[in-house]
Design a protein around this motif. Sequence first.
Motif, PDB file in Angstrom:
ATOM      1  N   HIS A 201     -32.564  58.973 -22.467  1.00 20.36           N
ATOM      2  CA  HIS A 201     -31.293  59.617 -22.747  1.00 20.36           C
ATOM      3  C   HIS A 201     -30.480  59.781 -21.465  1.00 20.36           C
ATOM      4  CE1 HIS A 201     -33.630  60.734 -26.312  1.00 20.36           C
ATOM      5  NE2 HIS A 201     -32.468  60.919 -26.928  1.00 20.36           N
ATOM      6  N   CYS A 202     -29.200  59.918 -21.681  1.00 23.09           N
ATOM      7  CA  CYS A 202     -28.266  60.166 -20.587  1.00 23.09           C
ATOM      8  C   CYS A 202     -27.443  61.403 -20.951  1.00 23.09           C
ATOM      9  CB  CYS A 202     -27.366  58.954 -20.406  1.00 23.09           C
ATOM     10  SG  CYS A 202     -26.087  59.176 -19.167  1.00 23.09           S
TER      11      CYS A 202
ATOM     12  N   CYS B 260     -25.529  55.398 -17.261  1.00 25.08           N
ATOM     13  CA  CYS B 260     -25.086  56.800 -17.211  1.00 25.08           C
ATOM     14  C   CYS B 260     -23.879  56.976 -16.301  1.00 25.08           C
ATOM     15  CB  CYS B 260     -26.229  57.695 -16.749  1.00 25.08           C
ATOM     16  SG  CYS B 260     -27.661  57.725 -17.848  1.00 25.08           S
ATOM     17  N   SER B 261     -23.907  56.328 -15.138  1.00 25.73           N
ATOM     18  CA  SER B 261     -22.772  56.465 -14.220  1.00 25.73           C
ATOM     19  C   SER B 261     -21.508  55.865 -14.821  1.00 25.73           C
ATOM     20  CB  SER B 261     -23.089  55.811 -12.880  1.00 25.73           C
ATOM     21  OG  SER B 261     -23.347  54.427 -13.036  1.00 25.73           O
ATOM     22  N   ASN B 262     -21.661  54.768 -15.553  1.00 30.47           N
ATOM     23  CA  ASN B 262     -20.506  54.153 -16.196  1.00 30.47           C
ATOM     24  C   ASN B 262     -19.916  55.065 -17.263  1.00 30.47           C
ATOM     25  OD1 ASN B 262     -18.747  51.807 -16.655  1.00 30.47           O
ATOM     26  ND2 ASN B 262     -19.759  51.723 -18.647  1.00 30.47           N
TER      27      ASN B 262
ATOM     28  N   ALA C 288     -31.250  48.921 -21.075  1.00 28.97           N
ATOM     29  CA  ALA C 288     -30.188  49.403 -20.178  1.00 28.97           C
ATOM     30  C   ALA C 288     -30.787  50.035 -18.924  1.00 28.97           C
ATOM     31  CB  ALA C 288     -29.308  50.411 -20.899  1.00 28.97           C
ATOM     32  N   ARG C 289     -30.150  49.808 -17.786  1.00 34.94           N
ATOM     33  CA  ARG C 289     -30.563  50.453 -16.546  1.00 34.94           C
ATOM     34  C   ARG C 289     -29.940  51.846 -16.516  1.00 34.94           C
ATOM     35  NH1 ARG C 289     -29.269  46.504 -11.681  1.00 34.94           N
ATOM     36  NH2 ARG C 289     -30.298  48.222 -10.557  1.00 34.94           N
ATOM     37  N   PRO C 290     -30.749  52.898 -16.479  1.00 37.85           N
ATOM     38  CA  PRO C 290     -30.227  54.257 -16.599  1.00 37.85           C
ATOM     39  C   PRO C 290     -29.115  54.591 -15.613  1.00 37.85           C
ATOM     40  CG  PRO C 290     -32.606  54.280 -16.788  1.00 37.85           C
ATOM     41  CD  PRO C 290     -32.232  52.884 -16.406  1.00 37.85           C
ATOM     42  N   ALA C 291     -29.288  54.212 -14.345  1.00 41.36           N
ATOM     43  CA  ALA C 291     -28.279  54.576 -13.341  1.00 41.36           C
ATOM     44  C   ALA C 291     -26.926  53.936 -13.658  1.00 41.36           C
ATOM     45  CB  ALA C 291     -28.749  54.168 -11.949  1.00 41.36           C
TER      46      ALA C 291
END
Length: 248
Positions: A74-75, A51-53, A45-48
């Motif tokens: 982690h997010c 997490c934003s989603n 997964a792409r963190p940005a």
Amino acid sequence: MLLLLPSAPVEGGELRLMRSVLISLQRVQAASNTEQESLDLPPGARPALYCSNKCTHLNWCQLWCAYPSNTPTHCLVSNIFVMPNYQETNMADALTCHTTRPKDLATNAIITAGTQHPSFPLRVKENLIDGIYTYNRDDCFHTDSSNSDRWFTLDFGQPKCFQHVILYAQDGSEANIRFRNVQVRVSNVTGVTSPADFAAYDLFGEFPGAASLGQVVEMKSAKPVCARFVTGHMLYNFHFQVCHNEVF
């Protein structure tokens, strides 16, 4: 840095603006009286985006951070308010997080105010300009009760243009008497240091009622107003308590 991301489909695909801000991970995690959740990042997964989603789909989310900073696993999503121009002092574990709050003028402004309530030594006027609110009452500013004390003034150093002034009442049972009959005035006149002289300021907005627990009071001008000073003054005869404010 700005992120402009599609929000939840149920909201019609609107775009949600998120601004980057440096903040100590420990400070976010240690904040009490808040909603927050730490999520494992799925493999690949792409963190940005992930997490934003997650933040976008949670109606209470105001901030997200991917951690650790080098290789995020982690997010963390949280409802604490961190303004984009917040200045972190603990850089040892500072992360680049993203906040939904707007860049405002109150953060890092110069503040003067009436006498602080002596029973609450942590509820200082500087809490209104530090750019962070964690729903702890010690994040608030709490005045003494006389009319000469129930006020604060923000000084931007020079005239700035804005349309919104937002004030947050305390998240407690006495909000109805500690945030009641409040006026916000604006001006470019210097040397005004007490409520007796606030008539020299132009009325920006007022809140005539008694606030409910944790009420957010937003005052908005139809057109931009340009002023150096913004003052909040409670006319009701009791202690005045404001927990967060934004001017933009």
